[in-house]
Design a protein around this motif. Sequence first.
Motif, PDB file in Angstrom:
ATOM      1  N   PRO A  59      15.927 -13.021  12.832  1.00  0.00           N
ATOM      2  CA  PRO A  59      15.805 -12.488  11.469  1.00  0.00           C
ATOM      3  C   PRO A  59      14.362 -12.359  11.003  1.00  0.00           C
ATOM      4  N   LYS A  60      13.456 -13.137  11.619  1.00  0.00           N
ATOM      5  CA  LYS A  60      12.059 -13.099  11.200  1.00  0.00           C
ATOM      6  C   LYS A  60      11.460 -11.702  11.327  1.00  0.00           C
ATOM      7  N   LEU A  61      11.956 -10.901  12.277  1.00  0.00           N
ATOM      8  CA  LEU A  61      11.363  -9.585  12.498  1.00  0.00           C
ATOM      9  C   LEU A  61      11.492  -8.704  11.263  1.00  0.00           C
ATOM     10  N   MET A  62      12.656  -8.742  10.587  1.00  0.00           N
ATOM     11  CA  MET A  62      12.837  -7.903   9.402  1.00  0.00           C
ATOM     12  C   MET A  62      11.891  -8.336   8.283  1.00  0.00           C
ATOM     13  N   HIS A  63      11.730  -9.647   8.104  1.00  0.00           N
ATOM     14  CA  HIS A  63      10.804 -10.139   7.075  1.00  0.00           C
ATOM     15  C   HIS A  63       9.371  -9.737   7.413  1.00  0.00           C
ATOM     16  N   TRP A  64       8.984  -9.937   8.654  1.00  0.00           N
ATOM     17  CA  TRP A  64       7.613  -9.618   9.057  1.00  0.00           C
ATOM     18  C   TRP A  64       7.363  -8.113   9.063  1.00  0.00           C
ATOM     19  N   LEU A  65       8.417  -7.336   9.319  1.00  0.00           N
ATOM     20  CA  LEU A  65       8.272  -5.881   9.300  1.00  0.00           C
ATOM     21  C   LEU A  65       7.806  -5.415   7.925  1.00  0.00           C
ATOM     22  N   HIS A  66       8.462  -5.920   6.884  1.00  0.00           N
ATOM     23  CA  HIS A  66       8.112  -5.488   5.531  1.00  0.00           C
ATOM     24  C   HIS A  66       6.845  -6.169   5.022  1.00  0.00           C
ATOM     25  N   ALA A  67       6.532  -7.334   5.578  1.00  0.00           N
ATOM     26  CA  ALA A  67       5.235  -7.944   5.277  1.00  0.00           C
ATOM     27  C   ALA A  67       4.120  -7.088   5.874  1.00  0.00           C
ATOM     28  N   ALA A  68       4.367  -6.561   7.070  1.00  0.00           N
ATOM     29  CA  ALA A  68       3.374  -5.708   7.734  1.00  0.00           C
ATOM     30  C   ALA A  68       3.100  -4.451   6.915  1.00  0.00           C
ATOM     31  N   PHE A  69       4.153  -3.886   6.322  1.00  0.00           N
ATOM     32  CA  PHE A  69       3.967  -2.703   5.472  1.00  0.00           C
ATOM     33  C   PHE A  69       3.044  -3.039   4.301  1.00  0.00           C
ATOM     34  N   GLY A  70       3.267  -4.211   3.695  1.00  0.00           N
ATOM     35  CA  GLY A  70       2.428  -4.631   2.579  1.00  0.00           C
ATOM     36  C   GLY A  70       0.982  -4.838   2.989  1.00  0.00           C
ATOM     37  N   ILE A  71       0.781  -5.400   4.180  1.00  0.00           N
ATOM     38  CA  ILE A  71      -0.582  -5.605   4.678  1.00  0.00           C
ATOM     39  C   ILE A  71      -1.262  -4.256   4.906  1.00  0.00           C
ATOM     40  N   GLY A  72      -0.524  -3.326   5.520  1.00  0.00           N
ATOM     41  CA  GLY A  72      -1.074  -1.991   5.749  1.00  0.00           C
ATOM     42  C   GLY A  72      -1.400  -1.283   4.451  1.00  0.00           C
ATOM     43  N   ALA A  73      -0.506  -1.433   3.456  1.00  0.00           N
ATOM     44  CA  ALA A  73      -0.734  -0.797   2.155  1.00  0.00           C
ATOM     45  C   ALA A  73      -1.952  -1.387   1.453  1.00  0.00           C
ATOM     46  N   SER A  74      -2.265  -2.647   1.747  1.00  0.00           N
ATOM     47  CA  SER A  74      -3.445  -3.283   1.156  1.00  0.00           C
ATOM     48  C   SER A  74      -4.728  -2.841   1.858  1.00  0.00           C
ATOM     49  N   ILE A  75      -4.636  -2.629   3.170  1.00  0.00           N
ATOM     50  CA  ILE A  75      -5.813  -2.252   3.957  1.00  0.00           C
ATOM     51  C   ILE A  75      -6.192  -0.787   3.736  1.00  0.00           C
ATOM     52  N   GLY A  76      -5.184   0.084   3.567  1.00  0.00           N
ATOM     53  CA  GLY A  76      -5.420   1.520   3.448  1.00  0.00           C
ATOM     54  C   GLY A  76      -6.486   1.901   2.435  1.00  0.00           C
ATOM     55  N   PRO A  77      -6.346   1.481   1.169  1.00  0.00           N
ATOM     56  CA  PRO A  77      -7.361   1.844   0.171  1.00  0.00           C
ATOM     57  C   PRO A  77      -8.757   1.333   0.521  1.00  0.00           C
ATOM     58  N   LEU A  78      -8.826   0.151   1.158  1.00  0.00           N
ATOM     59  CA  LEU A  78     -10.129  -0.402   1.536  1.00  0.00           C
ATOM     60  C   LEU A  78     -10.809   0.469   2.591  1.00  0.00           C
ATOM     61  N   VAL A  79     -10.026   0.906   3.585  1.00  0.00           N
ATOM     62  CA  VAL A  79     -10.573   1.742   4.664  1.00  0.00           C
ATOM     63  C   VAL A  79     -11.055   3.082   4.116  1.00  0.00           C
ATOM     64  N   ILE A  80     -10.218   3.725   3.307  1.00  0.00           N
ATOM     65  CA  ILE A  80     -10.571   5.040   2.768  1.00  0.00           C
ATOM     66  C   ILE A  80     -11.763   4.934   1.818  1.00  0.00           C
ATOM     67  N   THR A  81     -11.777   3.880   0.997  1.00  0.00           N
ATOM     68  CA  THR A  81     -12.911   3.675   0.083  1.00  0.00           C
ATOM     69  C   THR A  81     -14.207   3.509   0.863  1.00  0.00           C
ATOM     70  N   TRP A  82     -14.162   2.747   1.954  1.00  0.00           N
ATOM     71  CA  TRP A  82     -15.357   2.543   2.780  1.00  0.00           C
ATOM     72  C   TRP A  82     -15.828   3.862   3.388  1.00  0.00           C
ATOM     73  N   LEU A  83     -14.890   4.672   3.895  1.00  0.00           N
ATOM     74  CA  LEU A  83     -15.258   5.956   4.494  1.00  0.00           C
ATOM     75  C   LEU A  83     -15.937   6.870   3.476  1.00  0.00           C
ATOM     76  N   ILE A  84     -15.347   6.945   2.275  1.00  0.00           N
ATOM     77  CA  ILE A  84     -15.914   7.815   1.241  1.00  0.00           C
ATOM     78  C   ILE A  84     -17.273   7.298   0.781  1.00  0.00           C
ATOM     79  N   SER A  85     -17.398   5.964   0.668  1.00  0.00           N
ATOM     80  CA  SER A  85     -18.682   5.380   0.250  1.00  0.00           C
ATOM     81  C   SER A  85     -19.774   5.611   1.287  1.00  0.00           C
ATOM     82  N   MET A  86     -19.373   5.812   2.554  1.00  0.00           N
ATOM     83  CA  MET A  86     -20.335   6.081   3.624  1.00  0.00           C
ATOM     84  C   MET A  86     -20.682   7.562   3.717  1.00  0.00           C
TER      85      MET A  86
END
Length: 406
Positions: free
Chosen positions: A128-155
């Motif tokens: 069952p851990k896979l389903m919990h971690w799957l949606h945790a992974a989505f949240g982590i990705g959603a948190s990283i996305g704006p940081l990556v794009i912001t860094w690219l634009i700032s560069m």
Amino acid sequence: MNVQLTKNHKLFITLSLYALQGLSVSSLGVVWPDLRHTFGMPLEAVGTLITVSMVSHLLASFNNGRFLNRFSMGQMLFAGTLITTVGLWSMALAPTWLLLILASFISGWGAGILNPSLNTIAAEDKRPKLMHWLHAAFGIGASIGPLVITWLISMGFSWRTGYWLIGGIFAFTAVLFLATISQWQSTIKNAVAQSTNPKTAVTLRQALTRPIIWLSMLFFLLYTGMEVTVGQWSYSLFTEARNITPVQAGLWVSAFYGSMTAGRILWGWFNLTYASWKIHTSLLGVIIGAGLLWLNLGWTGEAAVVIIGLCASAVFPMMMSGTSRRVGEAFTTHTIGLQVAMASIGASIVPGLAGLVAGKWGLEVIGLFVLGTAVLLTFVHQWTEHAQTAPKKIAHTAKRAKKHAI
């Protein structure tokens, strides 16, 4: 190319791909200011892109069961990543607004294939851990996305660079799935295929005749709508109605998403399995948090979003992993696709309805709106449990009556 994947390799790839989905979704908000200036579009035009992407996502998700009846899981994952790659790279290349909208439709279709397919993989897993971690992974990705794009634009890079980069990662995963396509199989599909005639496989129309499936769809619509409502409206509630500074309000909203992601990692670590009482307990916690958000008793009025996030974190993964138990293996692939589709609809409709209510009665009504949605969600879940157990009770009663008659 002969690449052999272990179970842990598949786990890593599945979680990484879902995180990549989150990264892709969250990037639009950051690139939008530069993107709209490129095409000379007004601020509200972002709604067109979101709507087009959502419609294509829904169409693909609704047909997920039909696709899995015809294609293998490996073929679905390869097609989903390839189509998403084409969509993202087309967005990076689009010379006109109309072609950008078309590219958004293509990208949404790819996501609509991947989202239910990855949830099906997690639902089939014995851990069952896979389903919990799957949606945790989505949240982590959603948190990283704006940081990556912001860094690219700032560069000094263009917004198009972000889509080239994300599309490139999807392209890499597409090649990986192509090389390992035979190693990705749906255990539910195989079990159903062995027990039924392929010509009599369950159709989408048959799935939609079952009340239990409609109740599951309603649950996911309400749950996702409630979750997104808290995430979208808390900042406005705190800054405009409660005079909290933008920095503090932003931290509380971040804490909401952080508590949800942390909760899913935690529940996955404890291998939290589906059980009706666990869903009810989680929803009770959400109701308490929503009540505190509405009552606004000092600092608890803001901390309430953390309570909501932590308590709600287990609901979506547990309900998704319990799909087969509720509807039966033959209907699982169709139901997962329908649940994902309804979750997308809920994410659009419910926050919009909350906005209409807040526009008429003020932002402070948001807490009451979330509370009412959580209570309704609890009743829908109870109704779902009743619909699941009622046929078994009837069959048991009939069996006993037949035994006594003999």
